[in-house]
Design a protein around this motif. Sequence first.
Motif, mmCIF file in Angstrom:
data_model
loop_
_atom_site.group_PDB
_atom_site.id
_atom_site.type_symbol
_atom_site.label_atom_id
_atom_site.label_comp_id
_atom_site.label_asym_id
_atom_site.label_seq_id
_atom_site.Cartn_x
_atom_site.Cartn_y
_atom_site.Cartn_z
ATOM 1 N N PHE A 44 1.113 -0.993 -0.313
ATOM 2 C CA PHE A 44 -0.185 0.066 0.317
ATOM 3 C C PHE A 44 1.355 1.165 0.105
ATOM 4 O O PHE A 44 1.213 2.364 -0.570
ATOM 5 C CB PHE A 44 -1.067 -0.107 1.147
ATOM 6 N N SER A 45 1.934 0.864 0.839
ATOM 7 C CA SER A 45 2.858 2.371 0.577
ATOM 8 C C SER A 45 3.222 2.508 -0.487
ATOM 9 O O SER A 45 3.243 4.036 -1.255
ATOM 10 C CB SER A 45 3.690 1.959 1.836
ATOM 11 N N ALA A 46 3.667 1.577 -1.409
ATOM 12 C CA ALA A 46 4.946 1.175 -2.915
ATOM 13 C C ALA A 46 3.494 2.125 -3.395
ATOM 14 O O ALA A 46 3.632 3.144 -4.184
ATOM 15 C CB ALA A 46 5.032 -0.081 -2.998
ATOM 16 N N PHE A 47 2.523 1.834 -3.623
ATOM 17 C CA PHE A 47 1.841 2.254 -4.370
ATOM 18 C C PHE A 47 0.955 3.949 -4.296
ATOM 19 O O PHE A 47 1.207 5.298 -4.770
ATOM 20 C CB PHE A 47 -0.495 1.891 -3.776
ATOM 21 N N LEU A 48 1.598 4.885 -2.673
ATOM 22 C CA LEU A 48 0.902 5.803 -2.110
ATOM 23 C C LEU A 48 2.495 7.087 -2.978
ATOM 24 O O LEU A 48 2.632 7.597 -3.417
ATOM 25 C CB LEU A 48 1.267 5.515 -0.849
#
Length: 216
Positions: A44-48
């Motif tokens: 999820f952090s990589a997506f952001l």
Amino acid sequence: MDHNAAPAYGLWSLVIINSLVFIIFAFSFTKPRTSRDWRSFGAFSAFLVALFTEMYGFPLTIYLFSGWLSQRFPGVDFLSHDAGHLLEVMFGLKSNPHFGPFHILSNVLIGLGFWLLASAWKVLYAAQRTHQLAATGAYARVRHPQYIGFIMIMTGFLFQWPTLITLVMFPVLVFMYVRLARREEQDARAEFGEAYSHYEANTPAFFPKFGVKSHA
């Protein structure tokens, strides 16, 4: 839309600040503990990070499609920040995109997603402390509210600022969350036995049946 706006990219400080704000905000709700938790949170952090990199750093999607976009939408300055809201541009909406329907829908989905993360975490944390099955609150409606929250937030950002990288990442992350959910269910069956089987039989995994409560 202001077509003469100054270029709004190369703002790497905003990439870092926005990424940290949303990642820390999500972390405060999810508090990952296991390696599985960290994998879901890390993805999820990589997506952001990918999203904010294109939103404020380097607009890769706009550069790759600059020829087609310029022909299809003449007169639009695609190096302005407003033009990065591609759905608003493609549907010919002339008002400020921050008050347009896609941005409003985005804010609703993001807000609901974070609310779901927060409410689900409270139930899960209490259940973990007492070694009980989480089956109240959001967990009374669906078995995996936290993953639904992550997906809602990502969907909201896609409505607000679609990019090639995040569009490719989205289905991959959804598939990963579904796989993680299935593994969690296996662990829960082993730990709670018949109680979880009963809960599973009466509670949908991802799509709640409104008006029908779990009998867990």
